[in-house]
Design an enzyme around this catalytic site. Structure first.
Site, PDB file in Angstrom:
ATOM      1  N   SER A 256      14.894   7.114  64.342  1.00 51.55           N
ATOM      2  CA  SER A 256      15.252   8.490  64.676  1.00 51.55           C
ATOM      3  C   SER A 256      15.621   9.234  63.401  1.00 51.55           C
ATOM      4  CB  SER A 256      16.425   8.513  65.641  1.00 51.55           C
ATOM      5  OG  SER A 256      17.607   8.221  64.918  1.00 51.55           O
ATOM      6  N   LYS A 257      15.903  10.526  63.570  1.00 53.19           N
ATOM      7  CA  LYS A 257      16.257  11.337  62.404  1.00 53.19           C
ATOM      8  C   LYS A 257      17.490  10.790  61.695  1.00 53.19           C
ATOM      9  CE  LYS A 257      14.270  15.655  63.808  1.00 53.19           C
ATOM     10  NZ  LYS A 257      14.477  16.653  64.803  1.00 53.19           N
ATOM     11  N   ARG A 258      18.347  10.144  62.460  1.00 52.71           N
ATOM     12  CA  ARG A 258      19.569   9.630  61.854  1.00 52.71           C
ATOM     13  C   ARG A 258      19.302   8.458  60.913  1.00 52.71           C
ATOM     14  NH1 ARG A 258      21.657   7.902  66.310  1.00 52.71           N
ATOM     15  NH2 ARG A 258      20.524   9.372  67.592  1.00 52.71           N
ATOM     16  N   ALA A 260      16.577   7.955  58.920  1.00 56.01           N
ATOM     17  CA  ALA A 260      15.801   8.196  57.698  1.00 56.01           C
ATOM     18  C   ALA A 260      15.592   9.686  57.540  1.00 56.01           C
ATOM     19  CB  ALA A 260      14.441   7.507  57.807  1.00 56.01           C
TER      20      ALA A 260
END
Ligand code: GLU
Length: 517
Positions: A256-258, A260
């Site tokens: 998820s965006k968290r 990378a």
């Protein structure tokens, strides 16, 4: 007929940046095209007009360029199979829809969104294993249709999925997969406003652009089934499909965006070397060889095969990415390092130094090539060369450890001041060459006065410590603290050499004064 030349595409929707997964998809298609001597094209799937922006498109293109993924056809390039923006291809979709309506593979659906919603709710309430359109408009009579048209209802066009057909499909990565069309509903191809939906536009374009292989994320596997049937209905052979496994985070869940930086340009702006990011992304599902992880773009192209992509999800590992960056930084010449790091160095290096003291700057960077992974990290590491540093905690401790340190620093400052060490950063080599006679050792032997290289600076320093009877190991810590403000960094005599005599002497004396209080 499949076009004889391999043709592959990356088909981003310009609704956000180029993220890690998209970059990998683009790269694998690019590498496959290059490996097979085919064409790689970009197609912009901009039919989601509310979310598509030119800004996103520019970020995607910049991300691809940064990674070194070039395209033969598409935005900015043109090509014989354009336009390459779906919103410029609406007449082609209309024509294909008309053909499918005429052949009975598609039909007009007049159902309101309320009705479709109600059908879905009823299916859910009945815990039906099938969720989707119920085929209500499949069998409308001409009269019923005319009636709707007269009321001004503009229909969707739906694809008529074959009923209960078992299929064995071959995927270049997943192998043979059995599916059944009973699990699919009649999906919307074309909306009332004439804008196509993804599966339809994708197939019309893959046909029009003579695509031979499609490599994409396996979230599209089910779409691929719908697409195969559409290729068939349009009388075209389906390209070879390859659905790549997801990229996973350290816990084995979908990245998820968290986990990378999902925007490639963030990696760029943080100073990740693009070749290293490219190399790392290539490894997220593909391997170069059992004993080598570091390879160039060209080497990848030489070795790449679509069926060499792994079946299981690859884990994104930030630490490995950083390690990879370090591998690249270490391999560069100091000149290349300087070239690459310049945008970040500008905040700490005086502007004139880039041209006037290039070789010297390269020497400074060379001291850190082993310790740096990101280009941006050079700036903080070398800042002590350009401005008197504040003492960090470790440096303060090292200065305070031995009360005699104050005298050592003053004495060593005098030794340096009297030596022929380069006068100041960056001293023109050979310009300072006054051979000063230094104090002699206790036994009367002369101390080396030449301080023209780090080795000579070291010899002079060792001679000095022997003369004053201090252990070399204890001596170097306060000296390093005084000169660099920290306890880390390159060898102490590289430090003196790089700083030059004037700055070194000034900092040694200032530190001594600060201890003396
Ligand atoms: N626009 C689609 C996506 O970004 C393309 C999928 C495909 O390659 O067919 O996911």
């Amino acid at each position: 007929m499949i076009h004889p030349t391999p043709r592959l595409r990356f088909a981003p929707s310009p609704t956000g940046p180029l993220h890690l997964g998209g970059a990998r998809t683009a790269m694998y298609n690019w590498a496959a095209a290059r490996a097979m001597g085919g064409a790689f094209l970009l197609r912009i799937e901009d039919t989601d007009q509310a979310r598509s922006t030119d800004a996103s498109l520019q970020i995607i293109l910049a991300g691809l360029r940064w990674l070194g993924i070039d395209w033969d056809e598409g935005p900015e390039k043109g090509g014989d199979f354009g336009p390459y923006f779906q919103m410029q291809r609406l007449p082609l979709y209309r024509a294909a829809a008309d053909r499918l309506l005429a052949s009975g593979h598609a039909y007009r659906c007049y159902c309101s969104s309320e009705r479709i919603e109600a059908v879905r709710e009823a299916q859910k309430a009945a815990k039906s294993s099938f969720l989707g359109y119920d085929g209500h408009c499949r069998q409308l009579t001409d009269a019923q249709r005319t009636d709707f048209e007269r009321q001004g209802v503009v229909p969707n066009v739906r694809f008529r999925m074959p009923e209960g057909r078992a299929l064995r499909v071959h995927d270049l990565i997943l192998g043979d997969v059995d599916v059944n069309t009973k699990d699919f509903d009649d999906w919307v191809m074309l909306r009332p406003d004439g804008v196509p939906l993804y599966n339809f536009a994708c197939v019309v374009d893959d046909i029009g652009m003579k695509i031979t292989h499609v490599v994409r994320g396996n979230e599209h596997f089910q779409n691929g089934i719908k697409q195969r049937l559409l290729f068939e209905a349009l009388g075209h052979e389906c390209p070879q499909f390859a659905h790549i496994p997801l990229i996973l985070n350290a816990e084995g869940k979908k990245l998820s965006k968290r986990d990378a930086d999902t925007n490639m340009l963030d990696y760029r702006d943080k100073g990740f070397p693009p070749e290293a990011v490219f190399n790392y992304i290539a490894l997220l599902g593909w391997g170069f060889s059992a004993d080598r992880d570091v390879f160039s773009r060209d080497e990848m192209v030489q070795a790449f095969r679509i069926d060499g992509i792994g079946k299981s999800g690859a884990k994104f590992d930030e630490e490995k990415l950083r390690w990879m960056c370090g591998e690249y930084v270490r391999r560069w010449s100091p000149a290349e390092c300087l070239e690459r790091a310049t945008p970040w160095l500008q905040s700490v290096v005086p502007a004139n130094a880039f041209a006037a003291h290039r070789a010297w700057l390269q020497n400074v960077l060379a001291c850190y090539q082993e310790r740096v992974a990101l280009l941006a990290e050079f700036a903080a590491k070398v800042a002590w060369c350009f401005a008197d540093p504040a003492m960090d905690e470790a440096a303060q401790k090292n200065l305070a450890k031995d009360p005699a340190a104050c005298d050592w620093l003053r004495g060593y400052a005098d030794v340096l001041a009297a030596s022929n060490a380069p006068a100041s950063f960056p001293a023109p080599r050979g310009a300072v060459d006054t051979q000063v006679v230094l104090p002699t050792k206790k036994d009367g032997a002369p101390v080396a006065a030449m301080c023209d290289t780090p080795a000579q600076i070291e010899a002079a320093c060792r001679a000095f410590t022997e003369r004053i009877g201090v252990k070399f190991g204890s001596f170097v810590h306060p000296v390093r603290a005084a000169l660099t403000g920290t306890d880390k960094g390159p060898g102490l005599f590289d430090v003196v050499f790089l700083l030059g005599k004037d700055t070194s002497v000034r900092r040694l004396r200032a530190a001594a004064d600060s201890i003396a209080g």
